[in-house]
Scaffold this motif. Structure first.
Motif, PDB file in Angstrom:
ATOM      1  N   ASP A   1      -5.445   2.269   8.957  1.00 13.35           N
ATOM      2  CA  ASP A   1      -5.080   1.107   8.131  1.00 13.35           C
ATOM      3  C   ASP A   1      -6.231   0.888   7.159  1.00 13.35           C
ATOM      4  O   ASP A   1      -7.332   0.489   7.564  1.00 13.35           O
ATOM      5  CB  ASP A   1      -4.859  -0.111   9.027  1.00 13.35           C
TER       6      ASP A   1
ATOM      7  N   GLU B   1      -7.663   0.156   2.792  1.00 12.83           N
ATOM      8  CA  GLU B   1      -7.425  -0.266   1.411  1.00 12.83           C
ATOM      9  C   GLU B   1      -7.201   0.958   0.530  1.00 12.83           C
ATOM     10  O   GLU B   1      -7.815   2.004   0.734  1.00 12.83           O
ATOM     11  CB  GLU B   1      -8.631  -1.051   0.887  1.00 12.83           C
TER      12      GLU B   1
ATOM     13  N   ARG C   1      -3.408  -2.922   1.277  1.00  8.93           N
ATOM     14  CA  ARG C   1      -3.511  -2.128   2.500  1.00  8.93           C
ATOM     15  C   ARG C   1      -2.440  -1.046   2.532  1.00  8.93           C
ATOM     16  O   ARG C   1      -1.303  -1.246   2.091  1.00  8.93           O
ATOM     17  CB  ARG C   1      -3.355  -3.003   3.739  1.00  8.93           C
ATOM     18  N   ARG C   2      -2.804   0.089   3.039  1.00 10.01           N
ATOM     19  CA  ARG C   2      -1.878   1.183   3.275  1.00 10.01           C
ATOM     20  C   ARG C   2      -2.083   1.685   4.698  1.00 10.01           C
ATOM     21  O   ARG C   2      -3.202   1.692   5.218  1.00 10.01           O
ATOM     22  CB  ARG C   2      -2.122   2.336   2.296  1.00 10.01           C
TER      23      ARG C   2
ATOM     24  N   ARG D   1       2.290  -4.870  12.957  1.00 18.81           N
ATOM     25  CA  ARG D   1       2.132  -5.038  11.513  1.00 18.81           C
ATOM     26  C   ARG D   1       3.460  -5.094  10.775  1.00 18.81           C
ATOM     27  O   ARG D   1       3.478  -5.281   9.556  1.00 18.81           O
ATOM     28  CB  ARG D   1       1.292  -3.878  10.961  1.00 18.81           C
TER      29      ARG D   1
END
Length: 425
Positions: free
Chosen positions: A143, A145, A151-152, A179
């Motif tokens: 997880d 930036e 976020r990716r 998430r």
């Protein structure tokens, strides 16, 4: 922000050849949908560092969640970990616990761990290690930036399905579920036969076009498969009961215009539907098959418990066997040919008389690639059906495709005709 869109990247040069196919994405798509995450793009890339890096950057720019499969082995061409680390700018370190686990796995087989396996213990900083009880390659959950996009999530999974599937199930019940947010995707499907894709579209498009602006919107997908058309309806909602009610109303609208052609709304295949109709009426069935070579009966008997209603099947190719086994008159065959409506009816009558079955089917045709004529080209198939209390049905069909497709479509059409007659009777 909860991930709403996903992309799958299958890594491995072998998947670009003709000996291997990517079978993992179907499993991943189903699991992602259960969390309300829409799989938008699937890609296959070979074991080339720059190609993989380019594809990953593109995926990170456009998608919330990227699932990468394969390329986690110990060899030099297993590049997935390294490329992800480079693209995200996250350094890797060796995890001693992974090294120890791999070593013990080799020791259980009285083998020493090759040093190259240490590559599988490389972990990007901050990544969650996903245990792999079925292999040496652990998965990774990252997880991070991504340059101005927020976020990716990047998930790295081993390629073999027996390793990937249990690992991803744990991801879906653990870090990904945490998430995923409150919305989920809900789906229902209608399975149609006896109509072409364009005919179905013409009937249903005025209905589903209104749903795009509904609250919540319903997405509709029409798929043409062998012998049938599939209508898939999907809605996203945080309330399951409300979503199910929305889909039920949508399905009812469609059934108002195509109910006669819909054979299943609950995922049952045609042979299951037909078996239940026969059982409900207390009927038995027998078939006289030529060009289908027993496929009609084979599909019926794929259903557990089918011995309660399937009586018998005769596969008769030659003229003399149609006469000897089914009682089709020789002069009828000589006058009309084996692929004709009178002969198909005689085949159905013959199998019914010899078995005492309530429902009888006769199928005769030209599956190809040879045997066709100007008046009876390849794909010409005649189907006859006899059901108690109704006139005998017979029709000449013209199917397209190769031999296997003609055989399947013939069996499907015969089943569908029995289904329609049982429902109307």
């Amino acid at each position: 922000m909860a991930p709403r869109t996903a992309e799958v990247i299958a890594v491995g040069s072998e998947l670009l050849g003709w000996t291997r196919t990517d079978t993992n994405s179907l499993f991943l798509s189903e699991r992602l949908a259960s969390l309300g995450i829409d799989l938008r793009i699937k890609s296959v890339v070979g074991d080339e560092r720059e190609d993989l890096a380019t594809l990953l950057r593109q995926a990170l720019d456009r998608t919330d969640l990227i699932v990468m499969t394969g390329g986690l082995g110990p060899t030099d061409d297993d590049l997935t970990r390294d490329v992800v680390s480079d693209v995200l700018g996250i350094p890797m370190h060796e995890d001693p616990a992974i090294v120890d686990k791999i070593r013990r796995r080799f020791e259980r087989r009285s083998l020493a761990m090759p040093e190259v396996n240490r590559r599988q213990a490389q972990v990007p900083r901050g990544a969650i290690v996903l245990d792999n009880p079925n292999g040496t390659a652990p998965g990774l959950f990252i997880d991070a930036e991504w340059r101005g996009h927020g976020r990716r999530i990047v998930i790295l999974l081993p390629g073999p399905p027996r390793e990937l599937q249990p690992m991803f199930d744990l991801v879906c019940s653990g870090p990904l579920r945490e998430r995923a947010g409150v919305e989920r995707s809900y789906r229902t499907s209608l399975f149609i036969t006896g109509r072409g894709e364009s005919h179905v579209e013409q009937k249903v498009q005025p209905i589903y076009s209104r749903w795009r602006s509904a609250t919540p919107p319903i997405s509709t997908t029409i798929l043409a498969a062998m012998g049938q058309i599939e209508l898939h309806l999907t809605v996203r909602d945080s309330d399951e009961a409300r979503a199910r009610a929305t889909l039920d109303r949508a399905k009812a609208e469609l059934l108002e215009v195509i109910a006669e052609d819909v054979y299943s709304t609950d995922g049952r295949v045609m042979e299951e539907v037909l078996g239940e109709l026969l059982t409900a009426r207390g009927y038995t069935i027998a078939a006289a098959e030529s060009c289908t070579g027993g496929l009609f009966t084979s599909r019926l008997t794929d259903v557990p418990g089918s011995s309660a209603y399937v009586r018998a099947s005769v596969v008769a190719y030659a003229y003399e066997d149609k006469t000897a086994l089914l009682g089709v008159p020789a002069d009828l065959l000589n006058a009309h040919g084996a692929v004709s409506e009178p002969v198909a009816v005689a085949m159905a009558e013959g199998i019914r008389e010899r078995t005492g079955a309530d429902v009888a089917v006769g199928i005769t045709g030209i599956a190809g690639p040879g045997g066709g004529t100007a008046t009876k080209p390849v794909g010409t198939v005649v189907i006859a059906v006899i059901v108690p209390g109704q006139p005998a049905y017979v029709r000449t069909y013209s199917f397209l495709g190769g031999r296997a497709m003609v055989k399947f479509q013939s069996a499907q059409a015969a089943m569908d005709r029995v289904r329609r007659m049982l429902r109307s009777g």
